[in-house]
Design an enzyme around this catalytic site. Structure first.
Site, PDB file in Angstrom:
ATOM      1  N   ARG A  59      -6.122  12.489  -5.465  1.00  0.00           N
ATOM      2  CA  ARG A  59      -7.370  11.836  -5.068  1.00  0.00           C
ATOM      3  C   ARG A  59      -8.491  12.855  -4.810  1.00  0.00           C
ATOM      4  O   ARG A  59      -9.672  12.555  -5.015  1.00  0.00           O
ATOM      5  CB  ARG A  59      -7.080  10.992  -3.826  1.00  0.00           C
ATOM      6  N   ARG A 118      -3.269   6.788   0.719  1.00  0.00           N
ATOM      7  CA  ARG A 118      -3.704   8.066   1.301  1.00  0.00           C
ATOM      8  C   ARG A 118      -2.755   8.682   2.330  1.00  0.00           C
ATOM      9  O   ARG A 118      -2.882   9.847   2.655  1.00  0.00           O
ATOM     10  CB  ARG A 118      -5.103   7.912   1.909  1.00  0.00           C
ATOM     11  N   TYR A 168     -15.158 -10.956  -0.535  1.00  0.00           N
ATOM     12  CA  TYR A 168     -15.789  -9.655  -0.812  1.00  0.00           C
ATOM     13  C   TYR A 168     -17.061  -9.836  -1.636  1.00  0.00           C
ATOM     14  O   TYR A 168     -18.057  -9.129  -1.446  1.00  0.00           O
ATOM     15  CB  TYR A 168     -14.825  -8.720  -1.550  1.00  0.00           C
ATOM     16  N   ASP A 185      -6.535  -2.318  -7.852  1.00  0.00           N
ATOM     17  CA  ASP A 185      -7.158  -2.939  -6.679  1.00  0.00           C
ATOM     18  C   ASP A 185      -7.483  -4.399  -6.975  1.00  0.00           C
ATOM     19  O   ASP A 185      -7.728  -4.752  -8.136  1.00  0.00           O
ATOM     20  CB  ASP A 185      -8.434  -2.203  -6.268  1.00  0.00           C
ATOM     21  N   ARG A 236       0.820  -1.224   0.000  1.00  0.00           N
ATOM     22  CA  ARG A 236       0.000   0.000   0.000  1.00  0.00           C
ATOM     23  C   ARG A 236       0.848   1.266   0.000  1.00  0.00           C
ATOM     24  O   ARG A 236       0.490   2.261   0.637  1.00  0.00           O
ATOM     25  CB  ARG A 236      -0.953   0.019   1.201  1.00  0.00           C
TER      26      ARG A 236
HETATM   27  O1  1CP Z   1       0.080  -1.292  -2.620  1.00  0.00           O
HETATM   28  C1  1CP Z   1      -0.121  -0.360  -3.422  1.00  0.00           C
HETATM   29  O2  1CP Z   1       0.253   0.795  -3.265  1.00  0.00           O
HETATM   30  C2  1CP Z   1      -0.820  -0.723  -4.703  1.00  0.00           C
HETATM   31  C3  1CP Z   1      -2.188  -0.505  -4.767  1.00  0.00           C
HETATM   32  C4  1CP Z   1      -3.185  -1.373  -4.012  1.00  0.00           C
HETATM   33  C5  1CP Z   1      -3.151  -2.744  -3.678  1.00  0.00           C
HETATM   34  C6  1CP Z   1      -2.011  -3.718  -3.822  1.00  0.00           C
HETATM   35  C7  1CP Z   1      -4.444  -0.873  -3.647  1.00  0.00           C
HETATM   36  C8  1CP Z   1      -4.875   0.512  -3.807  1.00  0.00           C
HETATM   37  N1  1CP Z   1      -5.192  -1.923  -3.166  1.00  0.00           N
HETATM   38  C9  1CP Z   1      -4.420  -3.064  -3.154  1.00  0.00           C
HETATM   39  C10 1CP Z   1      -4.816  -4.402  -2.740  1.00  0.00           C
HETATM   40  C11 1CP Z   1      -6.030  -4.599  -1.943  1.00  0.00           C
HETATM   41  N2  1CP Z   1      -7.246  -3.993  -2.067  1.00  0.00           N
HETATM   42  C12 1CP Z   1      -6.145  -5.565  -0.921  1.00  0.00           C
HETATM   43  C13 1CP Z   1      -5.053  -6.516  -0.546  1.00  0.00           C
HETATM   44  C14 1CP Z   1      -3.992  -5.896   0.264  1.00  0.00           C
HETATM   45  C15 1CP Z   1      -4.302  -5.571   1.682  1.00  0.00           C
HETATM   46  O3  1CP Z   1      -4.753  -6.476   2.408  1.00  0.00           O
HETATM   47  O4  1CP Z   1      -4.046  -4.422   2.079  1.00  0.00           O
HETATM   48  C16 1CP Z   1      -7.437  -5.494  -0.405  1.00  0.00           C
HETATM   49  C17 1CP Z   1      -8.032  -6.328   0.723  1.00  0.00           C
HETATM   50  C18 1CP Z   1      -8.140  -4.498  -1.126  1.00  0.00           C
HETATM   51  C19 1CP Z   1      -9.551  -4.079  -0.966  1.00  0.00           C
HETATM   52  C20 1CP Z   1      -9.603  -2.644  -0.651  1.00  0.00           C
HETATM   53  N3  1CP Z   1      -9.512  -1.665  -1.565  1.00  0.00           N
HETATM   54  C21 1CP Z   1      -9.655  -2.046   0.614  1.00  0.00           C
HETATM   55  C22 1CP Z   1      -9.631  -2.799   1.933  1.00  0.00           C
HETATM   56  C23 1CP Z   1     -10.907  -2.724   2.635  1.00  0.00           C
HETATM   57  C24 1CP Z   1     -10.956  -3.718   3.778  1.00  0.00           C
HETATM   58  O5  1CP Z   1     -11.742  -4.660   3.642  1.00  0.00           O
HETATM   59  O6  1CP Z   1     -10.242  -3.526   4.776  1.00  0.00           O
HETATM   60  C25 1CP Z   1      -9.641  -0.662   0.434  1.00  0.00           C
HETATM   61  C26 1CP Z   1      -9.735   0.421   1.473  1.00  0.00           C
HETATM   62  C27 1CP Z   1      -9.534  -0.433  -0.959  1.00  0.00           C
HETATM   63  C28 1CP Z   1      -9.396   0.880  -1.653  1.00  0.00           C
HETATM   64  C29 1CP Z   1      -8.010   1.186  -2.017  1.00  0.00           C
HETATM   65  N4  1CP Z   1      -7.194   0.369  -2.782  1.00  0.00           N
HETATM   66  C30 1CP Z   1      -5.994   0.993  -2.996  1.00  0.00           C
HETATM   67  C31 1CP Z   1      -6.042   2.269  -2.328  1.00  0.00           C
HETATM   68  C32 1CP Z   1      -4.937   3.304  -2.349  1.00  0.00           C
HETATM   69  C33 1CP Z   1      -7.294   2.369  -1.720  1.00  0.00           C
HETATM   70  C34 1CP Z   1      -7.814   3.564  -0.925  1.00  0.00           C
HETATM   71  C35 1CP Z   1      -8.697   4.316  -1.829  1.00  0.00           C
HETATM   72  C36 1CP Z   1      -8.881   5.757  -1.499  1.00  0.00           C
HETATM   73  O7  1CP Z   1      -8.092   6.583  -1.945  1.00  0.00           O
HETATM   74  O8  1CP Z   1      -9.887   6.075  -0.845  1.00  0.00           O
END
Ligand code: 1CP
Length: 337
Positions: free
Chosen positions: A36, A27, A147, A72, A23
């Site tokens: 964003r 943010r 999900y 994502d 990640r």
């Molecule tokens: O790592 C990076 O910088 C690359 C981008 C990336 C990756 C690898 C994003 C951007 N998401 C992911 C993977 C991802 N997405 C996972 C697996 C990794 C982990 O466990 O952290 C999961 C579970 C998701 C699903 C997801 N998408 C969530 C999690 C929600 C939860 O159930 O806890 C969230 C908050 C997102 C949105 C998201 N994805 C990525 C970002 C930067 C964001 C935030 C979006 C925003 O700006 O509001």
């Protein structure tokens, strides 16, 4: 070209440990928040130029040793037309979660290389600009399925686990469908230019040992076999990877990304030396004062010193409210080894 990360994945790194952070494009970065503020999250994912720009941010500003594609894991459910959107306060939401075995049978059969070609475009834009390797990724079928069933984030996956227990057959059908699409998706990413892939099983920690073998490992294996001919290193990450590490090692990934519960030095003794280890600083350490961040980071680096197959990372992703300057400090400490 900085190839420390690829060398470490081959367990051939004789220099300092490379660092990237799960990640890392998110943010907690002021530069991310500025972009964003102008675009909804999914619009950024769908736009190859914006996705490429955001992918570059941590490379440019933090100096990490690898880039991970900004996207994502939920683009696969989106292609399956279950109605994905992101709510700022809540996170991902799926409008039509799966409720019955018939819902699984009724899922469309998208051409993933067509539906997700915007990802390939972002990769093609990125490769010529990057001087560090580019990591592609996907969700593990178990996590992606969860999900699609829960419809939103859930801490305990009650509905998913109940389905898995009551009707394992249809649950396997779903996992297999997701796995096939995921293989196509990773193939597309590799053909477009990613130099490594990471598979995220963020919710595997809710599974027992036996359940993990049946409902997660089986599909990790299927995916690894599906992309084997492409000869690109694959990293497996689970929350719970320290518990499931010996199972993960059986299927011979290039690397295992370890959660923060484990003592990485002990793990190194039990995981075969041809498998690299990635991890595993507790992300919450990044809320601490500088001295503690430094002490914890140095201790991890000291323990893994001289390991040709070690990649510094966190035990899970960076959280949005982690202070940016602490992340910068962490990267600097690792780079100054
Ligand atoms: O790592 C990076 O910088 C690359 C981008 C990336 C990756 C690898 C994003 C951007 N998401 C992911 C993977 C991802 N997405 C996972 C697996 C990794 C982990 O466990 O952290 C999961 C579970 C998701 C699903 C997801 N998408 C969530 C999690 C929600 C939860 O159930 O806890 C969230 C908050 C997102 C949105 C998201 N994805 C990525 C970002 C930067 C964001 C935030 C979006 C925003 O700006 O509001």
């Amino acid at each position: 070209m900085n190839d420390l990360f690829l060398k470490a994945l081959r367990c051939e790194n004789r220099s300092r440990a490379p660092i990237w952070l799960m990640r890392q494009a998110g943010r907690y970065m002021p530069q991310y928040r500025a972009i964003r503020a102008k675009h909804p999250f999914l619009d950024m994912v769908h736009d190859p130029e914006l996705a490429a720009e955001v992918t570059m941010l941590p490379v440019k500003h933090l100096g990490v040793d690898a880039a991970i594609l900004f996207s994502d894991i939920l683009v696969i459910p989106e292609a399956l037309r279950v109605g994905l959107h992101f709510d700022d306060g809540i996170g991902p939401i799926i409008d039509r979660p799966l409720q019955t075995a018939a819902d699984i049978d009724a899922l469309p059969k998208p051409d993933i290389k067509e539906a997700l070609q915007y990802v390939a475009q972002a990769i093609r834009l990125l490769r010529p600009q990057l001087k560090v390797p580019l990591i592609g990724f996907c969700g593990a079928p178990f996590t992606v399925a969860s999900y699609m069933i829960e419809g939103k984030s859930s801490k305990d996956l009650r509905t998913t686990k109940q389905w898995m227990m009551k009707d394992p057959k249809s649950f396997h059908t779903l996992l297999e469908k997701i796995s096939r699409l995921t293989i196509d998706y990773l193939e597309m990413q590799i053909e477009a230019g990613v130099q490594a892939v990471q598979i995220f099983d963020s919710w595997a920690n809710v599974l027992s040992h036996g359940q993990f073998r049946e409902f997660s490992l089986t599909y990790f294996k299927m995916i690894l076999e599906g992309i084997k001919s492409k000869n690109v290193p694959a990293i497996l990450f689970c929350r719970g990877s320290s518990v499931f590490a010996s199972q993960l090692a059986e299927i011979q990934p290039s690397a295992i990304s370890v959660d923060w519960n484990a003592d990485l030095m002990q793990m190194r003794k039990v995981i075969p030396r041809n498998i690299a280890l990635q991890g595993n600083l507790d992300p919450d350490v990044l809320y601490a004062p500088y001295d503690l961040i430094k002490r914890e980071t140095k201790a991890l680096l000291k323990g893994m010193k001289g390991e040709p197959g070690y990649i510094f990372n966190l035990g899970h992703g960076l959280l949005p409210d982690i202070p940016y300057e602490n992340v910068q400090a962490l990267v600097d400490i690792v780079r100054q080894q």
